[in-house]
Write an enzyme that holds these catalytic residues in place. Structure first.
Site, short mmCIF file in Angstrom:
data_model
loop_
_atom_site.label_atom_id
_atom_site.label_comp_id
_atom_site.label_asym_id
_atom_site.label_seq_id
_atom_site.Cartn_x
_atom_site.Cartn_y
_atom_site.Cartn_z
N GLY A 1 34.43 40.62 56.57
CA GLY A 1 33.63 41.83 56.72
C GLY A 1 34.11 42.96 55.83
CG ASN B 1 39.53 41.49 43.92
OD1 ASN B 1 40.00 40.55 43.30
ND2 ASN B 1 39.76 41.67 45.21
CE LYS C 1 35.84 40.31 49.85
NZ LYS C 1 36.87 41.36 49.85
CE LYS D 1 38.01 40.02 53.90
NZ LYS D 1 37.14 41.20 53.88
CB SER E 1 37.45 47.44 45.43
OG SER E 1 37.38 46.14 44.88
#
Length: 335
Positions: A143, A263, A198, A113, A261
């Site tokens: 996803g 990030n 994202k 990603k 997450s």
């Protein structure tokens, strides 16, 4: 249906690669799995103990020891499908010594990603330009699916995108398990760029939390983020897509809000005053959005899409602007 995939090599030794290994081996369709990782110490540990010593160590590794190696060229030769799962920033290094000839006739799956730095290319474009991979032999896994929840066998959904519907359907079938459901798409550009963007928006979400904004503002930020994402992918690859599908909106939501997450965690540390280097060292994991926002900044010079959230994150990470000041300025642009 003619079976195109019988032997799969997973490239990468991190948490998402380990989760992919778990899905593929828990799935009941007959296939042979190979696993490449750079660390010879990790390879030997897995062969001896059946667990990845560094990531998702609770996951039982059911790949035969002789199929785990740090010799990528040999594993590629043994396989008809290569699943790439290293950070985009390290993809060139991982493929060092691999030639276009080595990949002739191989199906290539990207579970990455991110964008390849310096090239400013998403993975499909990079492989097509540098390794002559036809787009109809390329697939994307996307996803809302954190590796940590795969390890816990929490119900998750993956989208498998390819311009080759039969290939996407076949590979999706190889990931289905009691805890994994799959969706097939033909939108390789939208799913790749959506997965890249994202991560940037999750950094923005973390920065906002770090500087003291609350849940009310977070919801406004993310509702603006999905519109910004929609504008960008519509400019880059204008096809009929529903941006509310799980590959786009779902992935954005989980990455912006989840405790897993990396990030968001990275952004939160930046918002609290960490330098980029100190945040990266403390996390000991790659936040793909850090590299991606610089690449997107370059790519958007061509498309000139209005992207205030991305530009705010870029200013904070690469121009060393104050997180509090940039988020205050961004707040005036959101609706």
């Amino acid at each position: 249906m003619f079976k195109q995939i019988k032997k799969i090599t997973v490239v990468g030794g991190g948490s998402w690669a380990t989760a992919n290994i778990k899905m593929l081996t828990d799935n009941v369709i007959e296939k042979e799995i190979f696993w490449w990782m750079r660390s010879t110490e990790a390879v030997e540990h897995i062969k001896k103990f059946g667990h990845n010593p560094n990531y998702l160590s609770s996951v039982e590794i059911k790949v035969p020891g002789q199929n785990i190696s740090s010799d990528l060229k040999a594993l590629i030769q043994a396989s008809d499908c290569i699943l790439l799962n290293v950070p985009a920033a390290f993809l060139k290094e991982a493929l060092k010594g691999i030639t276009p000839e080595d990949l002739v006739g191989k199906k290539i799956v990207s579970a990455i990603k991110g964008i390849v730095p310096d090239e400013n290319l998403i993975i499909g474009e990079f492989l097509h330009q540098k390794y002559n991979i036809p787009f109809d032999q390329f697939l994307v896994i996307s996803g809302p699916c954190h590796a940590e929840e795969v390890a816990l066998e929490k119900l998750s959904y993956l989208t498998i995108a390819s311009q080759n519907n039969a290939l996407a359907t076949e590979f999706a079938g190889m990931l289905n398990t009691r805890y994994i459901k799959t969706i097939v798409s033909d939108d390789i550009y939208g799913t790749e760029y959506g997965a890249v963007l994202k991560n940037v928006y999750a950094i923005a979400s973390g920065i906002c939390h770090g500087v003291g904004y609350g849940d009310n503002f977070q919801s406004v930020l993310i509702s603006n983020a999905i519109r910004e994402l929609d504008r960008f992918v519509a400019s880059v690859h204008p096809i009929d897509r529903d941006i509310k599908e799980s590959a786009y909106l779902g992935d954005l939501l989980v990455t912006a809000y989840s405790q897993f997450s990396r990030n968001r965690t990275f952004g939160n540390m930046i918002g609290k005053g960490y330098t980029v280097t100190s945040a990266q060292l403390e996390m000991n994991m790659i936040a793909e959005g850090y590299y991606a926002v610089n690449c997107l900044h370059q790519v958007n010079r061509q498309y000139k899409v209005e992207m205030p959230i991305c530009e705010a994150v870029y200013a904070i990470l690469y121009k060393k602007s104050s997180p509090a000041i940039e988020m205050s300025k961004l707040a005036e642009k959101l609706s």
